[in-house]
Scaffold this active site. Structure first.
Site, PDB file in Angstrom:
ATOM      1  N   SER A 233      44.187  40.441  43.913  1.00 55.05           N
ATOM      2  CA  SER A 233      44.318  38.967  43.635  1.00 55.05           C
ATOM      3  C   SER A 233      43.667  38.567  42.284  1.00 55.05           C
ATOM      4  CB  SER A 233      44.076  37.871  44.601  1.00 55.05           C
ATOM      5  OG  SER A 233      42.773  37.925  44.851  1.00 55.05           O
ATOM      6  N   ASP A 234      44.016  37.423  41.624  1.00 54.91           N
ATOM      7  CA  ASP A 234      43.107  36.885  40.822  1.00 54.91           C
ATOM      8  C   ASP A 234      41.832  36.149  41.465  1.00 54.91           C
ATOM      9  OD1 ASP A 234      41.891  36.139  38.453  1.00 54.91           O
ATOM     10  OD2 ASP A 234      43.695  35.183  37.435  1.00 54.91           O
ATOM     11  N   TRP A 235      40.740  35.667  40.951  1.00 59.11           N
ATOM     12  CA  TRP A 235      39.655  35.439  41.634  1.00 59.11           C
ATOM     13  C   TRP A 235      39.896  34.068  42.437  1.00 59.11           C
ATOM     14  CZ3 TRP A 235      39.404  39.709  40.456  1.00 59.11           C
ATOM     15  CH2 TRP A 235      38.263  40.710  40.399  1.00 59.11           C
TER      16      TRP A 235
END
Length: 829
Positions: A233-235
């Site tokens: 995932s993105d952060w």
């Protein structure tokens, strides 16, 4: 507990290792250990794997501000402007060495979302508006990285074409546009370069978060395209535990687990979730294996990072920066500059080196060479004078002075720890021992100097609550009045400004700070930015014009910076901020030999274009910016760039604005509808019949080229066959140079609506004066096909196609006719 697994050095049986892990250990692998590292399992010798932000440099594990120094490369759109596949592979290989120096086995790059709107805040990070150009460059970049042992992470998968409400908005994309435009670069890079990781986008896709989208992650990515790597995932972009695991998301970042905090309990209660956990853990272990981390575990601590600056890297950045610069105008051959001429270098970007954009792409560059520095140091340079003229600040400048930080458990408590930072913007990714990132009281102290008596502006922006005092008197309240705004990825406030009068000399500034976590925020992410400057001088434009009048040539350095072009917030519009247009007009009136050097992350309007003889689009070309700009201005380097994005004449010509500017952009009630479908960029220009400011693929050279003798290897092909088109390119000028041969396909008759033409192949050619080279460009079935969502297949219909060949999307003098004898179809399911 099972016994420790013993295995010979360098040899890892991932399946056997996985079988030896407990369910709890498997679950532990599925979220980061911290902001940059995966979880280690010492019992079975599973090491931690470190990742680092890219794509225009390797920051390492430190904060976005003030981390260890590193090499800053040209940003994505500057690399996209090179149209040079070999150069992108070279850049990827160079970045691999930088990543290994930082202890990272994974680079969070490249960014390969195609340009949809000219207002995308991360426009500068991406390569192009066209999926084929984006895909070809991305394939080379990934290959360069991974051939040298570092995993690439193409991002943001998928539909992240703007920053407005990016954490929640749903990109509602028609099926054909999704396949032909927005998925196409990802498909190319997966099939041709086999990336070891991919990052999901923050946004939703047709209502479902990309990080838990089974169709996107399983049906398309893994089953259809054969992706074998890890999906992260993105952060802060993971929104569920078992659901995201079952949907195909391998790794939640950052850690410790937030959305997946309850995953173990879910897996213990549900066999399907437990089985999915095992598959996701397999992907983590495989990435560790692919990066060679089992065989050679790295010291992934931030303290072990190297800040080595390699001469060959510096040379590569300088060369790549120059090759990406696009010469937009050169009336009368005012460029290259003659040796020995006096030059006035003016504008807000003259002495300030704008080498990168903002957000997660920024880093602490080894060097920041400004245009002023570059022109002063250029061989053969004459007298160089300078003036600022005006500013282009979005925020007040950050004082570059030491800052002392004291940490307390609460206001008025004893000092628990101290810290020192090099400048007055602090982003906390690490804390002194004993400091709770979620609950502390910080006091930042610095000294600013007022050069003379007068009015001065101070400001605060913070992810957290903050107050600012000057000489003991509170001036700026961003505590009781704190409101969520556009700074720090939308986790911070807007900037709050106040003006006061200071006497000449030093003044003590004190800022108090306290964490404040918002909905959808990242716990422990804290930041504060202090701004300071004197009240602007209203006569500065006239002063710059006077300096320009006294020189042989005036170079006006204008544009934006990383505060305007950044992650988390879209661009302001197409006009240049501040008084920059006024500055260009004033300088041009004072000196007819005015050259505009434009540094932006995307298109802007140019009301002064007709009056100035030369315009160079220099983008953000990395740490050697000033040297690369000087190389091009003096002719030591060719302006090798060609526009990877259409420059519209006005915002109304942007494809996302004509129909319904709210629904189509930026979005309404949590949805942004891609109503323009296939018609973005040059496709929109063709359909709408408008004249852009500058077309896709355009760029001038210091020499001239002639294309002749176009030919096809076969005039007709059958289903599944391919063909090559060739054309002779001659350098008809007096000096060496480069051009980009571009091939577009037009379907003369189609059952479904298609754009008037689509880029399908290109080649960068470097030629000496008088040299002739034959360029060959391949065309296959996918280049002739469209996506038919009714059939769930790529379809090329029997009939005639035009292959258009030239040097830009509006300069296509040669047409070849190709016939397809029978229909061709490639199902996607």
């Amino acid at each position: 507990m099972t016994d420790t697994i013993h295995r010979p050095p360098g040899a890892v049986d991932v399946d056997a290792l996985l079988d030896g892990l407990t369910l709890e250990e498997q679950v532990s692998l599925l979220a980061g250990a911290d902001f940059w590292r995966t979880v280690a399992i010492p019992r079975v010798n599973v090491p931690s794997l470190k990742v680092s932000d890219g794509p225009a440099g390797v920051r390492g594990g430190g904060p976005l501000i003030g981390a260890m120094k590193t090499a800053a490369y040209p940003v994505g759109i500057a690399l996209g402007s090179t149209w040079n596949v070999n150069l992108l592979r070279e850049v990827g290989a160079s970045l691999a060495r930088e990543a290994l120096d930082k202890g990272a086995g994974v680079l969070l790059a490249p960014t390969i979302n195609v340009f949809r709107s000219a207002l995308n805040g991360r426009n500068f990070e991406n390569y192009a508006e066209d999926p084929v150009l984006t895909g070809r460059l991305a394939v080379a970049y990934v290959q360069g990285l991974q051939e040298n042992g570092v995993a690439a992470t193409p991002k943001h998968f998928a539909g992240n074409e703007s920053e407005y409400q990016r954490g929640t908005i749903s990109s509602d994309i028609p099926a054909r546009a999704m396949r032909e435009l927005y998925l196409r670069p990802f498909e190319m890079v997966v099939r041709e370069a086999d990336p070891w990781a991919i990052m999901t986008a923050y946004n939703r896709l047709d209502g479902t978060y990309c990080s838990e989208h089974p169709w996107l992650l399983e049906t398309v990515l893994r089953k259809e395209w054969g992706f074998s790597g890890l999906v992260m995932s993105d952060w802060g972009g993971t929104h569920s535990a078992g659901e995201s695991v079952r949907a195909g998301l391998d790794l939640e970042m950052p850690g410790p687990a937030r959305a997946r905090a309850g995953l173990l309990a879910e897996a213990q209660a549900d066999p399907a979730t437990a089985a999915a956990v095992k598959e996701r853990a397999r992907a983590v272990l495989r990435l560790i294996e692919r990066t060679g981390t089992f065989a050679n575990p790295r010291d992934v601590s931030d303290s072990a990072e190297k800040d080595t600056e390699y001469p060959e890297t510096r040379a590569l950045i300088r060369r790549a920066g120059a090759e990406g610069m696009v010469l937009l105008k050169n009336a009368g051959g005012v460029l290259p500059l003659p040796a020995g001429a006096s030059v006035a270098v003016v504008g807000p970007n003259a002495a300030a080196a704008q080498v990168m954009g903002g957000g997660s792409a920024q880093m602490n560059a080894h060097r920041r060479v400004s245009p002023l520095d570059g022109l002063r140091e250029a061989p053969g340079a004459g007298a160089v004078t300078t003036a600022v003229g005006c500013d282009n600040d979005k925020f007040l400048p950050v004082p570059q002075v030491p800052v002392h930080v004291e940490y307390r458990a609460h206001a008025g408590g004893d000092v628990a720890a101290t810290d020192d930072r090099p400048q007055a913007e602090v982003m906390w990714f690490a804390y002194p021992e004993g400091v709770n990132p979620l609950d502390f009281h910080g006091t930042l102290t610095l000294t600013v100097h007022a050069p003379q008596d007068g009015a001065y502006d101070f400001s605060l922006a913070s992810a957290g609550l903050s107050r600012l005092s000057v000489d003991g008197q509170e001036l700026v309240d961003n505590w009781d009045a704190w409101r969520q705004g556009d700074t720090y990825f939308n986790f911070g406030s807007d900037e709050v400004r106040e003006r006061t009068t200071l006497t000449a000399g030093p003044h003590t500034v004190t800022v108090t700070f306290q964490p404040h976590v918002i909905d959808n925020g990242i716990a422990g992410f804290n930041a504060v930015r202090i701004g300071f400057r004197a009240e602007p001088d209203e006569g500065s434009v006239a002063q710059a014009a006077a300096v320009a009048a006294a020189a042989d040539y005036a170079v006006v350095c204008i544009g934006t910076n990383g505060d305007w072009e950044t992650e988390g917030v879209d661009r302001w519009g197409l006009g240049l901020p501040g008084r920059q247009d006024e500055l260009v007009a004033a300088v041009r009136a004072a000196n007819p030999n005015t050259i505009v050097v434009l540094q932006t992350g995307g298109p802007v309007t140019m009301p002064w274009l007709d009056s100035v003889p030369a315009v160079l689009q220099a983008w953000f070309p990395g740490q050697e910016a000033g040297h690369a700009i000087a190389d091009v201005l003096y002719g030591r380097a060719e302006p090798g760039g060609r526009l990877p994005q259409t420059f519209p004449a006005s915002l109304k010509d942007d494809p996302t604005h004509p129909l319904n500017p709210d629904v189509q952009y930026p979005g309404v009630e949590g949805h942004v509808e891609y109503r323009e479908g296939l018609y973005t960029g040059y496709r929109h220009v063709d359909r709408a019949g408008i004249t852009p400011l500058f077309p896709f693929g355009f760029g001038l050279s210091y020499t001239t080229f002639e294309l002749s003798s176009p030919a096809l290897s076969a005039a007709s092909v059958g289903a599944g066959e391919s063909v090559t088109a060739s054309v002779q390119v001659k350098n008809t000028g007096s000096r060496a140079g480069s051009t980009v041969v571009q091939l577009y396909v037009r379907d003369r008759e189609s059952s479904l609506d298609r754009p008037a033409k689509e880029l399908k192949a290109f080649a960068k050619v470097h030629l000496q004066p008088g040299q002739i080279q034959t360029v060959t460009l391949p065309v296959d079935m996918r280049d002739l096909a469209y996506y038919d969502d009714g059939q769930g297949a790529w379809v090329a219909e029997a009939g005639d196609f035009d292959l258009l060949i030239g040097q830009s999307s509006t300069d296509l003098p040669h047409t070849l006719r190709l016939s397809l004898s029978t229909d061709w179809k490639e199902p996607t399911a």
